[in-house]
Design a protein around this motif. Structure first.
Motif, PDB file in Angstrom:
ATOM      1  N   TYR A 288      44.890   3.942  -2.077  1.00  0.00           N
ATOM      2  CA  TYR A 288      44.580   3.812  -2.533  1.00  0.00           C
ATOM      3  C   TYR A 288      44.909   5.225  -3.908  1.00  0.00           C
ATOM      4  O   TYR A 288      45.062   5.856  -3.850  1.00  0.00           O
ATOM      5  CB  TYR A 288      43.148   3.930  -3.074  1.00  0.00           C
ATOM      6  CG  TYR A 288      42.491   2.763  -1.892  1.00  0.00           C
ATOM      7  CD1 TYR A 288      42.024   1.900  -2.821  1.00  0.00           C
ATOM      8  CD2 TYR A 288      42.121   3.349  -0.405  1.00  0.00           C
ATOM      9  CE1 TYR A 288      41.517   0.801  -1.739  1.00  0.00           C
ATOM     10  CE2 TYR A 288      41.759   2.965   0.352  1.00  0.00           C
ATOM     11  CZ  TYR A 288      41.110   1.050  -0.393  1.00  0.00           C
ATOM     12  OH  TYR A 288      40.710   0.428   0.702  1.00  0.00           O
ATOM     13  N   THR A 289      45.251   4.649  -5.544  1.00  0.00           N
ATOM     14  CA  THR A 289      45.991   5.926  -6.342  1.00  0.00           C
ATOM     15  C   THR A 289      44.540   6.437  -6.453  1.00  0.00           C
ATOM     16  O   THR A 289      43.097   5.922  -5.914  1.00  0.00           O
ATOM     17  CB  THR A 289      45.683   5.365  -7.622  1.00  0.00           C
ATOM     18  OG1 THR A 289      45.458   4.655  -8.128  1.00  0.00           O
ATOM     19  CG2 THR A 289      46.813   4.584  -7.688  1.00  0.00           C
ATOM     20  N   TYR A 290      44.339   7.782  -7.236  1.00  0.00           N
ATOM     21  CA  TYR A 290      42.798   8.371  -7.789  1.00  0.00           C
ATOM     22  C   TYR A 290      41.594   7.687  -8.400  1.00  0.00           C
ATOM     23  O   TYR A 290      40.583   7.568  -8.111  1.00  0.00           O
ATOM     24  CB  TYR A 290      43.192   9.625  -8.298  1.00  0.00           C
ATOM     25  CG  TYR A 290      43.661  10.646  -7.267  1.00  0.00           C
ATOM     26  CD1 TYR A 290      42.443  10.986  -6.607  1.00  0.00           C
ATOM     27  CD2 TYR A 290      44.286  11.075  -6.522  1.00  0.00           C
ATOM     28  CE1 TYR A 290      42.772  12.064  -5.826  1.00  0.00           C
ATOM     29  CE2 TYR A 290      44.806  12.071  -6.231  1.00  0.00           C
ATOM     30  CZ  TYR A 290      43.608  12.906  -5.606  1.00  0.00           C
ATOM     31  OH  TYR A 290      43.896  13.787  -4.390  1.00  0.00           O
ATOM     32  N   GLU A 291      42.431   6.776  -9.789  1.00  0.00           N
ATOM     33  CA  GLU A 291      41.889   6.107 -10.199  1.00  0.00           C
ATOM     34  C   GLU A 291      41.198   4.661  -9.387  1.00  0.00           C
ATOM     35  O   GLU A 291      40.150   5.082  -9.981  1.00  0.00           O
ATOM     36  CB  GLU A 291      42.460   5.198 -10.889  1.00  0.00           C
ATOM     37  CG  GLU A 291      41.668   4.578 -12.389  1.00  0.00           C
ATOM     38  CD  GLU A 291      42.718   4.346 -13.690  1.00  0.00           C
ATOM     39  OE1 GLU A 291      41.629   3.941 -14.503  1.00  0.00           O
ATOM     40  OE2 GLU A 291      43.587   3.749 -13.608  1.00  0.00           O
ATOM     41  N   GLN A 292      41.629   4.271  -8.695  1.00  0.00           N
ATOM     42  CA  GLN A 292      40.883   2.966  -7.553  1.00  0.00           C
ATOM     43  C   GLN A 292      39.947   3.722  -6.877  1.00  0.00           C
ATOM     44  O   GLN A 292      38.791   2.758  -6.614  1.00  0.00           O
ATOM     45  CB  GLN A 292      42.522   2.566  -6.747  1.00  0.00           C
ATOM     46  CG  GLN A 292      43.718   1.574  -7.929  1.00  0.00           C
ATOM     47  CD  GLN A 292      44.786   1.348  -6.715  1.00  0.00           C
ATOM     48  OE1 GLN A 292      44.948   1.736  -5.703  1.00  0.00           O
ATOM     49  NE2 GLN A 292      45.516   0.190  -7.607  1.00  0.00           N
TER      50      GLN A 292
ATOM     51  N   TRP B 251      36.155  15.398  -8.047  1.00  0.00           N
ATOM     52  CA  TRP B 251      36.674  14.712  -9.270  1.00  0.00           C
ATOM     53  C   TRP B 251      36.438  14.678 -11.104  1.00  0.00           C
ATOM     54  O   TRP B 251      37.093  14.314 -11.725  1.00  0.00           O
ATOM     55  CB  TRP B 251      35.649  12.967  -9.410  1.00  0.00           C
ATOM     56  CG  TRP B 251      34.932  11.737  -9.133  1.00  0.00           C
ATOM     57  CD1 TRP B 251      34.400  11.769  -7.691  1.00  0.00           C
ATOM     58  CD2 TRP B 251      36.786  11.712  -7.838  1.00  0.00           C
ATOM     59  NE1 TRP B 251      33.897  11.206  -6.793  1.00  0.00           N
ATOM     60  CE2 TRP B 251      35.854  10.228  -7.201  1.00  0.00           C
ATOM     61  CE3 TRP B 251      37.740  11.716  -7.921  1.00  0.00           C
ATOM     62  CZ2 TRP B 251      36.700   9.560  -6.142  1.00  0.00           C
ATOM     63  CZ3 TRP B 251      38.475  10.579  -7.555  1.00  0.00           C
ATOM     64  CH2 TRP B 251      38.238   9.987  -5.965  1.00  0.00           C
TER      65      TRP B 251
ATOM     66  N   PRO C  37      45.428  10.255 -12.484  1.00  0.00           N
ATOM     67  CA  PRO C  37      45.006   8.897 -12.391  1.00  0.00           C
ATOM     68  C   PRO C  37      45.437   7.556 -11.584  1.00  0.00           C
ATOM     69  O   PRO C  37      45.242   7.498 -10.504  1.00  0.00           O
ATOM     70  CB  PRO C  37      44.391   8.312 -13.261  1.00  0.00           C
ATOM     71  CG  PRO C  37      45.250   8.846 -14.657  1.00  0.00           C
ATOM     72  CD  PRO C  37      45.279  10.356 -14.673  1.00  0.00           C
ATOM     73  N   GLU C  38      46.763   8.219 -11.904  1.00  0.00           N
ATOM     74  CA  GLU C  38      47.568   7.557 -11.099  1.00  0.00           C
ATOM     75  C   GLU C  38      49.038   7.717 -10.315  1.00  0.00           C
ATOM     76  O   GLU C  38      49.511   6.948  -9.342  1.00  0.00           O
ATOM     77  CB  GLU C  38      48.793   6.528 -12.240  1.00  0.00           C
ATOM     78  CG  GLU C  38      48.302   6.023 -13.465  1.00  0.00           C
ATOM     79  CD  GLU C  38      47.543   5.104 -12.850  1.00  0.00           C
ATOM     80  OE1 GLU C  38      47.834   4.122 -12.050  1.00  0.00           O
ATOM     81  OE2 GLU C  38      46.634   4.419 -13.898  1.00  0.00           O
TER      82      GLU C  38
ATOM     83  N   PHE D 222      38.290   6.235  -7.111  1.00  0.00           N
ATOM     84  CA  PHE D 222      37.169   6.692  -8.081  1.00  0.00           C
ATOM     85  C   PHE D 222      36.112   5.473  -8.326  1.00  0.00           C
ATOM     86  O   PHE D 222      35.010   5.090  -8.380  1.00  0.00           O
ATOM     87  CB  PHE D 222      37.596   7.209  -9.593  1.00  0.00           C
ATOM     88  CG  PHE D 222      36.278   6.958 -10.434  1.00  0.00           C
ATOM     89  CD1 PHE D 222      35.391   8.258  -9.636  1.00  0.00           C
ATOM     90  CD2 PHE D 222      36.339   6.736 -11.662  1.00  0.00           C
ATOM     91  CE1 PHE D 222      33.961   8.651 -10.946  1.00  0.00           C
ATOM     92  CE2 PHE D 222      35.242   6.658 -12.165  1.00  0.00           C
ATOM     93  CZ  PHE D 222      34.266   7.870 -12.041  1.00  0.00           C
ATOM     94  N   LYS D 223      36.529   4.248  -8.828  1.00  0.00           N
ATOM     95  CA  LYS D 223      35.928   3.080  -9.288  1.00  0.00           C
ATOM     96  C   LYS D 223      35.581   2.078  -8.093  1.00  0.00           C
ATOM     97  O   LYS D 223      34.575   1.773  -8.074  1.00  0.00           O
ATOM     98  CB  LYS D 223      37.132   1.760  -9.963  1.00  0.00           C
ATOM     99  CG  LYS D 223      37.964   2.842 -11.351  1.00  0.00           C
ATOM    100  CD  LYS D 223      38.309   1.385 -12.006  1.00  0.00           C
ATOM    101  CE  LYS D 223      38.758   2.321 -13.484  1.00  0.00           C
ATOM    102  NZ  LYS D 223      39.846   1.332 -14.143  1.00  0.00           N
TER     103      LYS D 223
ATOM    104  N   LEU E 168      40.300  14.183 -12.318  1.00  0.00           N
ATOM    105  CA  LEU E 168      40.391  13.378 -12.036  1.00  0.00           C
ATOM    106  C   LEU E 168      41.074  12.582 -13.646  1.00  0.00           C
ATOM    107  O   LEU E 168      42.687  12.327 -13.367  1.00  0.00           O
ATOM    108  CB  LEU E 168      39.417  11.540 -12.699  1.00  0.00           C
ATOM    109  CG  LEU E 168      39.961  10.623 -12.061  1.00  0.00           C
ATOM    110  CD1 LEU E 168      40.286  10.386 -10.794  1.00  0.00           C
ATOM    111  CD2 LEU E 168      38.099   9.237 -12.314  1.00  0.00           C
ATOM    112  N   ASP E 169      41.214  13.184 -14.410  1.00  0.00           N
ATOM    113  CA  ASP E 169      41.690  12.251 -15.830  1.00  0.00           C
ATOM    114  C   ASP E 169      43.446  13.356 -16.285  1.00  0.00           C
ATOM    115  O   ASP E 169      44.239  12.205 -16.568  1.00  0.00           O
ATOM    116  CB  ASP E 169      41.262  12.567 -16.818  1.00  0.00           C
ATOM    117  CG  ASP E 169      40.952  13.961 -17.099  1.00  0.00           C
ATOM    118  OD1 ASP E 169      40.248  14.923 -16.302  1.00  0.00           O
ATOM    119  OD2 ASP E 169      41.127  14.776 -18.695  1.00  0.00           O
TER     120      ASP E 169
END
Length: 565
Positions: free
Chosen positions: A77-81, A56, A63-64, A83-84, A59-60
């Motif tokens: 899933y996106t990377y942000e999804q 991760w 994210p999309e 991760f969360k 990740l920034d």
């Protein structure tokens, strides 16, 4: 005269030995004591973080971007999804299921887009991932659950019955988490994965209690067991992170940078429960922000269509996939037009098999082989970008040393066949609870691969076969892979396997198993004649069995023990 002849022979031997030593001293790939060096600079510094943080860390930047998507349903899933959701899942593993640092959690899933979320959640919770083949029987499952000391099992709803049967056999009862992929109902006595991952109210402060270091275990796969019962392979955060860093060497790396305008797409058809796919495709490619297109099982037509539909440009294969792509009715330059890199691993293929695939591609792409083992996280060697010799697996990765040795573990020189020994930061900690296997596998600080290999003067490695699978005919060693390559060149043979069987005068003799085209009319004599005209007398085949399919592991290795049984 006699003494002169003796002196001459002695000098000749000395000169030959001197030439060999001078060669080893002067050639950059070899040291005087027979160590084969990598041509690349060693890794300057292995990140002192866990695998979770490594994946991760950027990740920034994306994210999309899509992290994982199912090739069949389009669900993903996106990377942000990712991760969360994995973050909430991790917290619930600790809060609701009482997972603590170093606990093993069994994952028995096919390649679904949720697999990376499950894996990352386990790591964040301080757990160790142990993977189980989803087609295993209850007897196979219970054995691994006991050996790995798993505290939780994560699987699909339709596999829950097998898990519960395994519990009955092992006389255990563990929590089961069900990953629903098609809107199924949650089976009785299980917890839905989405309820744990989508829990927005879970207190995540418990994750601050996790204390895992770079030297702690993070992954516990079980070796494929082609020659015996599977063994638990203890891989640390450092092992897998080192291998990820080694694969980033510019001359061998198999990906492009993820940017605002570009994202590689990798087809994840090789199973995530195997180290090849888990490390090379899932962990490493996620750390690079690459799209994982997951395929739950191999269906040839759907596989070919997915290459086009998702514009797959990076493909990691095992031999059965190469054979499929060379022979499938849909195989064409159009279907393969997005492919830029195709890397074969898990088992070697012959140059002729590679040529048949490349004939379908009809343009220059990067095609090469890599080599590794579950015990090496897994990659040891990788053919560089400019390598056009399909028979080699390339030189050693950065920070990796190799040796070719004889049966007494004495170093051999260039172009000599022997066992491949490996030393590097990607080599496992050891086999879980198996000191006998560890003693047999490690020679000083070298890992014994069990593979027969040779190396040329440049340090390029060629894998011949497994030592235990070599056929001994009148003292000669016959690699099954060599005969299998010849058999597959027959126009009517789709797949082949060869084993050694006892023989009253030869010790052993090769026996072939073949899968032929449905329309083909071919008999045993024709196949034997075809092979025997192409090989030395001691390699000849006189016994052929026709099968519907060759038994193989999920990673594509032939299960010779099943054929022998």
């Amino acid at each position: 005269m006699k003494s002169l002849r003796l002196l001459k022979r002695t000098l000749n031997k000395f000169n030959e030995s001197s030439k060999s030593n001078i060669f080893l001293r002067n050639h950059s790939a070899w040291t005087q004591d027979g160590i084969i060096k990598t041509p690349y600079e060693d890794i300057k510094e292995i990140p002192n973080i866990t695998l979770y943080d490594y994946v991760w860390q950027n990740l920034d930047k994306w994210p999309e971007r899509t992290a994982s998507i199912c090739s069949v349903t389009g669900r993903g899933y996106t990377y942000e999804q990712a991760f969360k959701l994995s973050n909430a899942f991790a917290a619930n593993l600790r809060k609701k299921l009482k997972i603590r640092d170093g606990d093993s959690i069994a994952v028995m899933l096919p390649n679904v887009p949720d697999f990376p979320l499950v894996a990352m959640g386990i790591l964040e919770a301080g757990g160790i991932i142990t993977t189980i083949n989803p087609i295993y029987t209850a007897h196979e499952v219970q054995r691994q659950l006991l050996m790995s000391e798993a505290k939780v099992v994560i699987t699909l709803p339709n596999i829950v019955g097998v898990i519960k049967e395994a519990f009955d056999i092992a006389k255990i009862n563990l929590p089961i988490i069900a990953v629903k992929v098609n809107g199924e109902t949650t089976p009785n006595g299980t917890i839905a994965f989405n309820e744990l991952s989508e829990d927005v109210h879970v207190d995540k402060s418990c994750l601050k209690e996790v204390r895992r270091t770079v030297n702690d275990l993070c992954f516990l796969p079980y070796s494929s067991g082609t020659t015996g019962l599977p063994k638990g392979v203890e891989l640390t955060n450092k092992n897998i992170i080192s291998n990820c860093e080694q694969m980033n060497e510019p001359d061998i790396k198999c990906h492009s940078e993820t940017t605002a305008t570009h994202q590689d797409a990798v087809l994840a058809i090789l199973p995530f429960f195997h180290i090849y796919s888990a490390s090379v495709i899932m962990f490493h490619k996620m750390a690079q922000g690459i799209k994982l297109v997951t395929m739950p099982k191999l269906q040839p037509d759907e596989f070919m269509q997915a290459l086009e539909k998702f514009k797959i440009n990076v493909l990691f294969c095992a031999p059965p996939l190469i054979f499929l792509m060379a022979s499938h009715p849909l195989a064409s330059k159009e279907v393969y037009r997005y492919l830029e890199m195709v890397i074969n691993g898990a088992a070697p293929i012959s140059s002729s098999d590679a040529d048949r695939f490349m004939d379908k591609v009809q343009r220059k792409i990067r095609f090469g082989q890599g080599y590794g083992l579950t015990e090496t996280s897994p990659v040891v060697c990788m053919a560089p970008k400019d390598c056009e010799d399909y028979s080699v697996v390339g030189p050693a990765l950065p920070s990796t040393q190799l040796k070719i040795v004889d049966s007494e573990l004495k170093p051999l020189g260039p172009n000599q066949l022997g066992e491949l020994l490996i030393r590097g930061p990607q080599v496992m900690k050891g086999y879980k609870d198996n000191p006998e296997a560890n003693d047999a596998t490690f020679a000083d600080d070298w890992f014994r691969s069990g593979d027969v290999a040779s190396s040329d003067a440049k340090g390029y490695i060629k894998i011949v076969d497994r030592i235990k699978e070599l056929i001994k005919v009148k003292g000669f060693q016959v690699p099954p892979a060599e005969l299998e390559a010849v058999l597959r060149e027959h126009p009517s043979i789709k797949d082949a396997a060869v084993i050694g069987v006892p023989h009253p005068t030869k010790g052993e003799t090769p026996k072939a198993f073949v899968v032929i085209d449905r329309e083909a009319k071919v008999d045993v004599k024709e196949i034997c004649d075809y092979v025997n005209k192409r090989v030395a007398p001691y390699k000849q085949v006189n016994d052929v069995v026709f099968l519907d399919s060759i038994p193989k592991t999920a990673s594509g290795k032939i299960l010779r023990k099943d054929l022998k049984a």
